[in-house]
Design a protein around this motif. Structure first.
Motif, PDB file in Angstrom:
ATOM      1  N   GLY A   2      25.855  -7.444 -17.870  1.00 24.99           N
ATOM      2  CA  GLY A   2      25.484  -8.818 -17.553  1.00 24.99           C
ATOM      3  C   GLY A   2      25.324  -9.026 -16.059  1.00 24.99           C
ATOM      4  O   GLY A   2      25.895  -8.285 -15.243  1.00 24.99           O
ATOM      5  N   ALA A   3      24.556 -10.045 -15.713  1.00 26.12           N
ATOM      6  CA  ALA A   3      24.249 -10.304 -14.308  1.00 26.12           C
ATOM      7  C   ALA A   3      25.487 -10.689 -13.513  1.00 26.12           C
ATOM      8  O   ALA A   3      25.667 -10.256 -12.369  1.00 26.12           O
ATOM      9  CB  ALA A   3      23.189 -11.401 -14.206  1.00 26.12           C
ATOM     10  N   LEU A   4      26.366 -11.529 -14.098  1.00 25.48           N
ATOM     11  CA  LEU A   4      27.549 -11.987 -13.376  1.00 25.48           C
ATOM     12  C   LEU A   4      28.491 -10.836 -13.063  1.00 25.48           C
ATOM     13  O   LEU A   4      28.949 -10.684 -11.925  1.00 25.48           O
ATOM     14  CB  LEU A   4      28.272 -13.064 -14.197  1.00 25.48           C
ATOM     15  N   MET A   5      28.773 -10.024 -14.078  1.00 24.14           N
ATOM     16  CA  MET A   5      29.672  -8.883 -13.872  1.00 24.14           C
ATOM     17  C   MET A   5      29.073  -7.885 -12.890  1.00 24.14           C
ATOM     18  O   MET A   5      29.754  -7.392 -11.983  1.00 24.14           O
ATOM     19  CB  MET A   5      29.946  -8.198 -15.214  1.00 24.14           C
ATOM     20  N   ASN A   6      27.784  -7.597 -13.042  1.00 26.64           N
ATOM     21  CA  ASN A   6      27.135  -6.620 -12.167  1.00 26.64           C
ATOM     22  C   ASN A   6      27.084  -7.108 -10.721  1.00 26.64           C
ATOM     23  O   ASN A   6      27.321  -6.342  -9.788  1.00 26.64           O
ATOM     24  CB  ASN A   6      25.723  -6.335 -12.672  1.00 26.64           C
ATOM     25  N   THR A   7      26.805  -8.397 -10.522  1.00 27.68           N
ATOM     26  CA  THR A   7      26.740  -8.944  -9.168  1.00 27.68           C
ATOM     27  C   THR A   7      28.096  -8.911  -8.487  1.00 27.68           C
ATOM     28  O   THR A   7      28.227  -8.495  -7.327  1.00 27.68           O
ATOM     29  CB  THR A   7      26.205 -10.393  -9.193  1.00 27.68           C
ATOM     30  N   SER A   8      29.130  -9.360  -9.199  1.00 30.39           N
ATOM     31  CA  SER A   8      30.472  -9.391  -8.609  1.00 30.39           C
ATOM     32  C   SER A   8      30.975  -7.979  -8.304  1.00 30.39           C
ATOM     33  O   SER A   8      31.536  -7.723  -7.230  1.00 30.39           O
ATOM     34  CB  SER A   8      31.442 -10.103  -9.551  1.00 30.39           C
ATOM     35  N   VAL A  54      29.206  -6.483  -5.224  1.00 33.53           N
ATOM     36  CA  VAL A  54      29.775  -6.941  -3.951  1.00 33.53           C
ATOM     37  C   VAL A  54      31.072  -6.195  -3.648  1.00 33.53           C
ATOM     38  O   VAL A  54      31.295  -5.715  -2.528  1.00 33.53           O
ATOM     39  CB  VAL A  54      30.019  -8.468  -3.990  1.00 33.53           C
ATOM     40  N   VAL A  55      31.930  -6.073  -4.660  1.00 33.63           N
ATOM     41  CA  VAL A  55      33.200  -5.365  -4.470  1.00 33.63           C
ATOM     42  C   VAL A  55      32.959  -3.895  -4.125  1.00 33.63           C
ATOM     43  O   VAL A  55      33.572  -3.341  -3.202  1.00 33.63           O
ATOM     44  CB  VAL A  55      34.074  -5.480  -5.736  1.00 33.63           C
ATOM     45  N   ALA A  56      32.042  -3.264  -4.867  1.00 34.28           N
ATOM     46  CA  ALA A  56      31.757  -1.839  -4.632  1.00 34.28           C
ATOM     47  C   ALA A  56      31.194  -1.602  -3.241  1.00 34.28           C
ATOM     48  O   ALA A  56      31.570  -0.643  -2.554  1.00 34.28           O
ATOM     49  CB  ALA A  56      30.790  -1.320  -5.695  1.00 34.28           C
ATOM     50  N   VAL A  57      30.288  -2.487  -2.813  1.00 34.50           N
ATOM     51  CA  VAL A  57      29.667  -2.326  -1.488  1.00 34.50           C
ATOM     52  C   VAL A  57      30.699  -2.501  -0.388  1.00 34.50           C
ATOM     53  O   VAL A  57      30.749  -1.725   0.574  1.00 34.50           O
ATOM     54  CB  VAL A  57      28.498  -3.313  -1.322  1.00 34.50           C
ATOM     55  N   ALA A 104      35.063   9.640  -3.455  1.00 39.25           N
ATOM     56  CA  ALA A 104      35.438   8.225  -3.540  1.00 39.25           C
ATOM     57  C   ALA A 104      34.238   7.322  -3.271  1.00 39.25           C
ATOM     58  O   ALA A 104      34.034   6.317  -3.969  1.00 39.25           O
ATOM     59  CB  ALA A 104      36.569   7.930  -2.553  1.00 39.25           C
ATOM     60  N   ILE A 105      33.429   7.661  -2.264  1.00 39.81           N
ATOM     61  CA  ILE A 105      32.252   6.844  -1.937  1.00 39.81           C
ATOM     62  C   ILE A 105      31.243   6.869  -3.075  1.00 39.81           C
ATOM     63  O   ILE A 105      30.692   5.829  -3.472  1.00 39.81           O
ATOM     64  CB  ILE A 105      31.608   7.338  -0.628  1.00 39.81           C
ATOM     65  N   ILE A 106      30.981   8.052  -3.638  1.00 37.92           N
ATOM     66  CA  ILE A 106      30.027   8.164  -4.749  1.00 37.92           C
ATOM     67  C   ILE A 106      30.514   7.391  -5.967  1.00 37.92           C
ATOM     68  O   ILE A 106      29.733   6.702  -6.643  1.00 37.92           O
ATOM     69  CB  ILE A 106      29.802   9.638  -5.106  1.00 37.92           C
ATOM     70  N   CYS A 107      31.810   7.464  -6.253  1.00 35.58           N
ATOM     71  CA  CYS A 107      32.357   6.730  -7.402  1.00 35.58           C
ATOM     72  C   CYS A 107      32.210   5.226  -7.215  1.00 35.58           C
ATOM     73  O   CYS A 107      31.908   4.496  -8.175  1.00 35.58           O
ATOM     74  CB  CYS A 107      33.825   7.095  -7.594  1.00 35.58           C
ATOM     75  N   LEU A 108      32.423   4.746  -5.993  1.00 31.46           N
ATOM     76  CA  LEU A 108      32.264   3.323  -5.723  1.00 31.46           C
ATOM     77  C   LEU A 108      30.817   2.876  -5.922  1.00 31.46           C
ATOM     78  O   LEU A 108      30.551   1.805  -6.482  1.00 31.46           O
ATOM     79  CB  LEU A 108      32.726   3.006  -4.303  1.00 31.46           C
ATOM     80  N   VAL A 109      29.872   3.697  -5.456  1.00 29.63           N
ATOM     81  CA  VAL A 109      28.459   3.356  -5.647  1.00 29.63           C
ATOM     82  C   VAL A 109      28.080   3.401  -7.128  1.00 29.63           C
ATOM     83  O   VAL A 109      27.266   2.596  -7.603  1.00 29.63           O
ATOM     84  CB  VAL A 109      27.570   4.309  -4.821  1.00 29.63           C
ATOM     85  N   CYS A 110      28.680   4.315  -7.865  1.00 27.89           N
ATOM     86  CA  CYS A 110      28.380   4.425  -9.303  1.00 27.89           C
ATOM     87  C   CYS A 110      28.787   3.173 -10.072  1.00 27.89           C
ATOM     88  O   CYS A 110      28.219   2.885 -11.131  1.00 27.89           O
ATOM     89  CB  CYS A 110      29.092   5.638  -9.897  1.00 27.89           C
ATOM     90  N   ILE A 111      29.763   2.418  -9.543  1.00 29.50           N
ATOM     91  CA  ILE A 111      30.184   1.193 -10.215  1.00 29.50           C
ATOM     92  C   ILE A 111      29.014   0.229 -10.374  1.00 29.50           C
ATOM     93  O   ILE A 111      28.895  -0.483 -11.378  1.00 29.50           O
ATOM     94  CB  ILE A 111      31.337   0.529  -9.421  1.00 29.50           C
ATOM     95  N   ILE A 112      28.126   0.212  -9.370  1.00 29.71           N
ATOM     96  CA  ILE A 112      26.960  -0.681  -9.422  1.00 29.71           C
ATOM     97  C   ILE A 112      26.091  -0.374 -10.635  1.00 29.71           C
ATOM     98  O   ILE A 112      25.623  -1.272 -11.336  1.00 29.71           O
ATOM     99  CB  ILE A 112      26.145  -0.545  -8.127  1.00 29.71           C
ATOM    100  N   PHE A 113      25.880   0.921 -10.918  1.00 23.17           N
ATOM    101  CA  PHE A 113      25.005   1.322 -12.014  1.00 23.17           C
ATOM    102  C   PHE A 113      25.727   1.258 -13.355  1.00 23.17           C
ATOM    103  O   PHE A 113      25.114   0.986 -14.391  1.00 23.17           O
ATOM    104  CB  PHE A 113      24.470   2.732 -11.767  1.00 23.17           C
ATOM    105  N   VAL A 114      27.050   1.499 -13.350  1.00 26.31           N
ATOM    106  CA  VAL A 114      27.815   1.447 -14.600  1.00 26.31           C
ATOM    107  C   VAL A 114      27.864   0.035 -15.146  1.00 26.31           C
ATOM    108  O   VAL A 114      27.779  -0.190 -16.364  1.00 26.31           O
ATOM    109  CB  VAL A 114      29.241   1.987 -14.365  1.00 26.31           C
TER     110      VAL A 114
END
Length: 364
Positions: A304-310, A313-316, A289-299
Motif C-alpha cells: 500500500g501507498a501509506l506503508m510504502n511511503t512511511s 522515509v524511515v529506510a532513507v 546493512a545499507i543494502i538491507c535498508l534500501v531493500c525495505i523500500i522495494f519489499v
C-alpha cells in the motif's frame, strides 16, 4: 518541506542505484515478490563483467577479459561478453547452480563439467587494480610536485595535503606503535593505510567506477594480513622468538609439556587472522546493512501507498545515517589495521635496534 522531499527522493535514487538492477528487473518480470536475500547476496558476489548502469532500456556493462587454461585445449583469452545470459563460448560457460555457481566451467563432450585454471580479470580484481592506480597517482604526483618546489618553497595543493597526511600517520600512528625502528617499516605501513583507505572510500560510491567492496572480500584481507604476518615474523628479533619458545613463566608450564610455548606459537597465526577477519567483517556488515535498508523500500511496495511511503522515509533516513557512519568506519578500519600491524611489528622488534637508529643515537 519541498527541499526535504527533494533530498529524500534524491537519496532514494542514489541508494537504490547500489542494488543489482538485474535482480530487481528479473523479479518484476517473473511477477514474484521482491527477494531481498537474493539481492543482498548478489551484491557481494564477484562477476566477470562490471555493471555500469541502466540508461533507459539499455543496460551498459564493462566486459572484462577472461583468461583460462584448459588441459585439453590450452590457453584462451576472450571478452566476458561471450558468456552473458548463460551463453556458451568455446566450450566454456558460467555455471548457474551447483558447486561452481557463478564460476566459469568447461563442459566436455561427454557431459562432464570441470573447472579450468582461471586467471580472469573479475570485477573485484578490476576495482582492486583501479584503486591501486589511484593510490599510485596520488602519491607519485604529490612526490613530483614536492620535488619541484624544492627546499626553499612550501608545497601547496595536493603535495601539501599528502605531506600533512603522511606526517600525521607517521607521528600519530606509526612511531608510537612500532617504536624505535619505525623508519624501517614506515613505507609498508603507509602503503597499507592509504591502500585500505582508498578501497574503503571507493566502495561507498554507489555508481561506476565505485561500489565494489574490495576490502569486503576475504581474499584481499587475507593477502593484507599475510603481508603483516611476514613483516612481523621475518624481521622479529631474538627476544621475540625467545618469548615464544621459552617465555618467562614457571618451568612446569614449559617442560615436560610445552603448554605455554604452544599457546604462544598459535598466537603467531591468530594475530594476522584477527586482522583479516576484523577488516573483512566490518566492511561486509556495513554494506549489508545499507543494502538491507534500501531493500525495505522495494519489499513494502506491495503493502500500500501509506506503508510504502512511511517505510521509504524511515529506510532513507537510516540509510543516510549508515552511509555517514560507513565513512567513519572506512577511516577507522584503515587506522586500526595499520595500528595493530604496527603494534605487532613493534612487539617483534623489542630489544632489536636498527642501524639507522644506532647511528642517530651515537650522533646525538
Amino acid at each position: 518541506m519541498r527541499r526535504l522531499i527533494y533530498i529524500l527522493s534524491l537519496s532514494v535514487s542514489v541508494l537504490a542505484s547500489v542494488l543489482p538492477v538485474s535482480a530487481v528487473e528479473k523479479t518484476e518480470a517473473d511477477g514474484q515478490k521482491f527477494g531481498a536475500k537474493a539481492v543482498v547476496l548478489e551484491h557481494f558476489e564477484d562477476s566477470y563483467w562490471w555493471h555500469v548502469g541502466t540508461f533507459g532500456t539499455k543496460e551498459v556493462n564493462l566486459y572484462l577479459p577472461v583468461i583460462l587454461y584448459s588441459g585439453n585445449t590450452g590457453w584462451h583469452c576472450f571478452s566476458s561478453k561471450h558468456l552473458m545470459d548463460g551463453a556458451s563460448y568455446l566450450g566454456f560457460s558460467v555455471a548457474s547452480e551447483g558447486r561452481y555457481e557463478g564460476k566459469i566451467v568447461e563442459v566436455h563432450p561427454d557431459g562432464d563439467v570441470s573447472r579450468p585454471f582461471d586467471m580472469s580479470i573479475t570485477r573485484t580484481v578490476a576495482a582492486l587494480l583501479l584503486n591501486s592506480a589511484i593510490v599510485l597517482v596520488f602519491v607519485l604526483t604529490a612526490a613530483r610536485l614536492h620535488r619541484r618546489c624544492g627546499a626553499r618553497k612550501t608545497p601547496g595543493g595536493l603535495a601539501a595535503f599528502m605531506e600533512w597526511a603522511v606526517e600525521a600517520v607517521e607521528n600519530d600512528l606509526i612511531k608510537p606503535s612500532v617504536g624505535e625502528n619505525w623508519r624501517r617499516f614506515a613505507p609498508y605501513l603507509l602503503t597499507v593505510f592509504f591502500f585500505i583507505l582508498v578501497n574503503n572510500f571507493m566502495s561507498l560510491i554507489p555508481f561506476f567506477p565505485g561500489g565494489v567492496n574490495v576490502t569486503g572480500n576475504i581474499a584481499v584481507t587475507f593477502v593484507l594480513a599475510l603481508a603483516s604476518f611476514v613483516a612481523i615474523n621475518l624481521f622479529g628479533g631474538r627476544a621475540y622468538w625467545k618469548d615464544i619458545f621459552w617465555p618467562e613463566v614457571p618451568t612446569w608450564l614449559k617442560v615436560p609439556v610445552p603448554f605455554m610455548p604452544v599457546i604462544e606459537f598459535i598466537g603467531i597465526f591468530t594475530k594476522p587472522f584477527a586482522l583479516m577477519i576484523r577488516l573483512f567483517a566490518n566492511m561486509l556488515a556495513g554494506h549489508a546493512a545499507i543494502i538491507c535498508l534500501v531493500c525495505i523500500i522495494f519489499v513494502t511496495a506491495s503493502m500500500g501507498a501509506l506503508m510504502n511511503t512511511s517505510m521509504t522515509v524511515v529506510a532513507v533516513l537510516f540509510a543516510i545515517f549508515m552511509n555517514a557512519l560507513e565513512v567513519l568506519v572506512a577511516f577507522l578500519q584503515a587506522y586500526v589495521f595499520t595500528m595493530l600491524s604496527g603494534v605487532f611489528i613493534g612487539l617483534a622488534q623489542e630489544g632489536k635496534k636498527d642501524r639507522k637508529t644506532i647511528s642517530e643515537t651515537n650522533n646525538n
